[in-house]
Scaffold this active site. Structure first.
Site, short mmCIF file in Angstrom:
data_model
loop_
_atom_site.label_atom_id
_atom_site.label_comp_id
_atom_site.label_asym_id
_atom_site.label_seq_id
_atom_site.Cartn_x
_atom_site.Cartn_y
_atom_site.Cartn_z
N ASP A 67 -4.34 20.75 -15.23
CA ASP A 67 -4.79 22.10 -15.58
C ASP A 67 -3.94 23.17 -14.92
OD1 ASP A 67 -5.71 21.53 -13.02
OD2 ASP A 67 -7.82 21.78 -13.48
N ASN A 136 -19.68 21.63 -8.72
CA ASN A 136 -20.62 21.70 -9.86
C ASN A 136 -20.39 20.54 -10.84
OD1 ASN A 136 -18.23 22.39 -11.10
ND2 ASN A 136 -18.95 24.33 -11.98
N HIS A 138 -17.42 19.68 -12.13
CA HIS A 138 -16.34 19.83 -13.11
C HIS A 138 -15.22 18.83 -12.86
CE1 HIS A 138 -14.23 23.31 -10.73
NE2 HIS A 138 -13.60 22.19 -10.50
C1 GLP Z 1 -10.23 22.87 -8.99
C2 GLP Z 1 -9.43 21.97 -9.94
C3 GLP Z 1 -10.02 20.59 -10.05
C4 GLP Z 1 -10.40 20.08 -8.67
C5 GLP Z 1 -11.50 20.94 -8.11
C6 GLP Z 1 -11.95 20.52 -6.70
O1 GLP Z 1 -10.93 23.89 -9.59
N1 GLP Z 1 -9.27 22.53 -11.23
O2 GLP Z 1 -9.10 19.72 -10.69
O3 GLP Z 1 -10.83 18.74 -8.74
O4 GLP Z 1 -11.18 22.29 -8.15
O5 GLP Z 1 -11.19 21.15 -5.73
P1 GLP Z 1 -11.15 20.70 -4.22
O6 GLP Z 1 -10.44 19.39 -4.21
O7 GLP Z 1 -10.38 21.78 -3.53
O8 GLP Z 1 -12.55 20.59 -3.77
#
Ligand code: GLP
Length: 258
Positions: A67, A136, A138
């Site tokens: 992404d 959340n 995602h």
């Molecule tokens: C972001 C990315 C995701 C990632 C998530 C968790 O928004 N788009 O791909 O898995 O956040 O982030 P973190 O690893 O910093 O908790």
């Protein structure tokens, strides 16, 4: 679904890096899907070490990222382009022509998304996809409500995600409100998924992902539909699980001594 609960963030990182290295050694021209966020930073640290000390060879790989924020140039310090080059690609012998990251400044983002899907297909498909998880639930930027069959597309970010990612920006106003993301359907076509999570802040999302129903309100739960999933979580991220996960099964945890 193979779930491994390891001691801490570093153990999670070493384990995931080892799986990636095994994939590269087995198939030097593999297609690897990379992820951003704080979770995979340790994995990239170990992959760089393996490249430097053990000759792990990235030269024949094709790399796809999940992404990117819309509206950030590749040079922007919070773009996922910048993240990937700083945290991994600059330090290994990857071929820059084989690195694909969604283009947040594309003139026609919808058209770009179709092109990105075509590039994944043309590469033969992703062999191993690394995944983090949002608090959340995602997956990439597939927010709650995202269709489980979704493809690479433009999506809005939820306020939860904007607030969570504001820590990397000066303020939450600076976090882009939209992004390009591989879809859940796209991600599920990868031959192997490696989902990582660390810390108690991910515990509820991990519980819902591993032990809850498959549903659009918990995008990461879609991994339950995949035949080859490796979940690597540390004790903090596993702290809300109600079952004992081992050997591809989940057993109720016995609380009695008998
Ligand atoms: C972001 C990315 C995701 C990632 C998530 C968790 O928004 N788009 O791909 O898995 O956040 O982030 P973190 O690893 O910093 O908790």
């Amino acid at each position: 679904m193979l779930t491994e609960i390891v001691e801490d963030y570093d153990a999670m990182s070493i384990r995931a890096a080892t799986l990636v290295a095994q994939q590269i050694n087995e198939k030097p021209d593999a297609v690897i899907g990379f992820a951003t966020g704080s979770t995979p930073v340790g994995v990239y640290h170990h992959l760089i070490r393996m490249h430097r000390d053990e000759g792990l060879d990235f030269s024949k790989l094709t790399c796809f990222n999940l992404d990117e924020y819309i509206g950030l140039t590749p040079q922007h310090t919070q773009s996922y382009h910048h993240f990937m080059w700083q945290n991994l690609f600059l330090h290994v012998n990857v071929d820059p022509r084989s690195v694909f990251i969604p283009m947040g400044m594309a003139n026609d983002p919808e058209k770009f998304c179709d092109w990105y899907e075509q590039q994944i297909q043309a590469s033969g498909g992703v062999d191993l996809q690394l995944l983090g998880i949002g608090g959340n639930g995602h997956l990439a930027f597939n927010e709650p409500g995202a269709s489980l069959g979704s493809r690479t597309r433009v999506t809005a970010l939820t306020q939860d995600t904007i607030d969570a990612n504001a820590r990397f920006f000066e303020s939450s106003q600076e976090v882009p409100a939209t992004a390009i993301t591989m879809g859940i359907g796209t991600i599920l076509e990868s031959k192997c998924l490696v989902l990582m999570a660390s810390g108690e802040k991910k515990a509820q999302a991990i519980k819902a992902t591993l032990e809850g129903p498959v549903m659009v309100m918990m995008p990461a739960s879609a991994i339950q539909l995949h035949a080859n999933v490796h979940v690597i979580i540390d004790k903090g991220a596993a702290s809300a699980l109600e079952y004992d996960h081992h050997d591809g099964i989940a057993e109720s945890i016995r609380t009695d001594a008998s």
